[in-house]
Design a protein around this motif. Structure first.
Motif, PDB file in Angstrom:
ATOM      1  N   THR A  79       0.576  -1.320   0.246  1.00  0.00           N
ATOM      2  CA  THR A  79       0.102   0.295   0.202  1.00  0.00           C
ATOM      3  C   THR A  79       1.057   1.125   0.157  1.00  0.00           C
ATOM      4  OG1 THR A  79      -0.289  -0.308   2.261  1.00  0.00           O
ATOM      5  CG2 THR A  79      -2.016  -1.054   1.162  1.00  0.00           C
ATOM      6  N   ASP A  83       4.979   4.073  -7.148  1.00  0.00           N
ATOM      7  CA  ASP A  83       5.674   3.456  -8.892  1.00  0.00           C
ATOM      8  C   ASP A  83       6.747   3.071  -8.812  1.00  0.00           C
ATOM      9  OD1 ASP A  83       5.627   3.979 -11.395  1.00  0.00           O
ATOM     10  OD2 ASP A  83       6.714   5.581 -11.447  1.00  0.00           O
ATOM     11  N   ASN A 123       6.363  -7.620 -13.134  1.00  0.00           N
ATOM     12  CA  ASN A 123       5.889  -8.236 -13.514  1.00  0.00           C
ATOM     13  C   ASN A 123       3.908  -8.730 -12.436  1.00  0.00           C
ATOM     14  OD1 ASN A 123       5.394  -7.335 -16.226  1.00  0.00           O
ATOM     15  ND2 ASN A 123       6.557  -9.202 -16.984  1.00  0.00           N
ATOM     16  N   VAL A 126       3.340  -5.367  -9.983  1.00  0.00           N
ATOM     17  CA  VAL A 126       2.601  -4.613 -10.229  1.00  0.00           C
ATOM     18  C   VAL A 126       0.822  -5.694 -10.132  1.00  0.00           C
ATOM     19  CG1 VAL A 126       1.549  -3.697 -12.492  1.00  0.00           C
ATOM     20  CG2 VAL A 126       3.700  -3.056 -12.458  1.00  0.00           C
ATOM     21  N   LYS A 127       0.915  -6.811 -10.192  1.00  0.00           N
ATOM     22  CA  LYS A 127       0.196  -7.642 -10.370  1.00  0.00           C
ATOM     23  C   LYS A 127      -0.554  -8.041  -9.072  1.00  0.00           C
ATOM     24  CE  LYS A 127      -0.054 -11.636 -12.708  1.00  0.00           C
ATOM     25  NZ  LYS A 127      -0.290 -12.998 -13.147  1.00  0.00           N
ATOM     26  N   ARG A 128       0.358  -7.933  -8.162  1.00  0.00           N
ATOM     27  CA  ARG A 128       0.287  -8.095  -6.320  1.00  0.00           C
ATOM     28  C   ARG A 128      -0.518  -6.542  -6.305  1.00  0.00           C
ATOM     29  NH1 ARG A 128       2.819 -12.588  -2.844  1.00  0.00           N
ATOM     30  NH2 ARG A 128       3.154 -13.679  -4.820  1.00  0.00           N
ATOM     31  N   LEU A 129      -0.345  -5.127  -6.685  1.00  0.00           N
ATOM     32  CA  LEU A 129      -0.261  -4.110  -6.533  1.00  0.00           C
ATOM     33  C   LEU A 129      -2.106  -4.139  -6.909  1.00  0.00           C
ATOM     34  CD1 LEU A 129       2.632  -2.148  -7.725  1.00  0.00           C
ATOM     35  CD2 LEU A 129       1.223  -2.261  -5.152  1.00  0.00           C
ATOM     36  N   GLU A 130      -1.922  -4.477  -8.545  1.00  0.00           N
ATOM     37  CA  GLU A 130      -3.795  -4.000  -9.207  1.00  0.00           C
ATOM     38  C   GLU A 130      -4.475  -4.750  -7.913  1.00  0.00           C
ATOM     39  OE1 GLU A 130      -2.607  -5.520 -12.888  1.00  0.00           O
ATOM     40  OE2 GLU A 130      -2.408  -3.599 -13.238  1.00  0.00           O
ATOM     41  N   HIS A 131      -4.607  -6.178  -7.934  1.00  0.00           N
ATOM     42  CA  HIS A 131      -4.854  -6.988  -7.011  1.00  0.00           C
ATOM     43  C   HIS A 131      -4.865  -6.484  -5.966  1.00  0.00           C
ATOM     44  CE1 HIS A 131      -6.740 -10.821  -5.106  1.00  0.00           C
ATOM     45  NE2 HIS A 131      -6.046 -10.751  -4.248  1.00  0.00           N
ATOM     46  N   ARG A 132      -4.330  -5.508  -4.837  1.00  0.00           N
ATOM     47  CA  ARG A 132      -3.922  -4.932  -3.830  1.00  0.00           C
ATOM     48  C   ARG A 132      -4.870  -3.606  -3.567  1.00  0.00           C
ATOM     49  NH1 ARG A 132      -3.738  -6.890   1.167  1.00  0.00           N
ATOM     50  NH2 ARG A 132      -2.347  -7.659   0.861  1.00  0.00           N
ATOM     51  N   ILE A 133      -5.192  -3.319  -4.815  1.00  0.00           N
ATOM     52  CA  ILE A 133      -6.273  -2.289  -5.053  1.00  0.00           C
ATOM     53  C   ILE A 133      -7.786  -2.980  -5.625  1.00  0.00           C
ATOM     54  CG2 ILE A 133      -6.616  -0.043  -6.887  1.00  0.00           C
ATOM     55  CD1 ILE A 133      -3.988  -0.347  -7.008  1.00  0.00           C
ATOM     56  N   GLU A 134      -7.633  -4.057  -5.655  1.00  0.00           N
ATOM     57  CA  GLU A 134      -9.167  -4.119  -6.462  1.00  0.00           C
ATOM     58  C   GLU A 134      -9.180  -4.790  -4.981  1.00  0.00           C
ATOM     59  OE1 GLU A 134      -8.559  -7.365  -9.102  1.00  0.00           O
ATOM     60  OE2 GLU A 134      -8.295  -6.539 -10.358  1.00  0.00           O
TER      61      GLU A 134
END
Length: 136
Positions: A79, A83, A123, A126-134
């Protein structure tokens, strides 16, 4: 599930190990036990760091940077990451270029990571960041 990435060994580390080994052998050859023991200790600490350094993306949403038993690690929550960039360094005057990952987190703090496979690390991060945002 935790994802572990190993740290790429820099060319300078190899040079440092060779120099320390040479100095240790020379010190023991000329019966300078104190200098030889210091060089041996330096070699042990650096070899341990090279072997055990990892970057871990944990299941609970953290990036754990571990540099071996003799160094304090760093833990950054996903969190806090703002960037992630793939950068290229010129090395020793452009002779030995390398890729590294630059992570921006919290209040303009930077962390430079050198995984063996930098694109794969980015990759996964970023995938974990996107999953955390969702999830939020």
């Amino acid at each position: 599930m935790n994802r572990i990435f190993h740290v790429k060994i820099a060319q300078g580390a190899y040079i440092f190990l060779v120099l320390c080994t040479a100095l240790m052998v020379i010190a023991f050859w000329y019966q300078e036990a104190i200098v030889g023991m210091v060089m041996a200790l330096l070699l042990i600490v650096n070899i341990e760091r090279i072997i055990h350094s990892t970057y871990t993306l944990t299941a609970d949403g953290k990036v754990v940077v571990y540099y071996g038993r003799f160094y304090k690690g760093k833990t950054i929550p996903l969190t806090d990451i703002t960037d992630v960039e793939l950068k290229r360094s010129s090395g020793f005057g452009g002779i030995m270029p390398s890729k590294y990952v630059l992570v921006h987190y919290e209040n303009k703090n930077l962390l430079s990571l050198i995984p063996v496979k930098p694109e794969e690390f980015i990759n996964a991060l970023v995938k974990r960041l996107e999953h955390r945002i969702e999830e939020e």
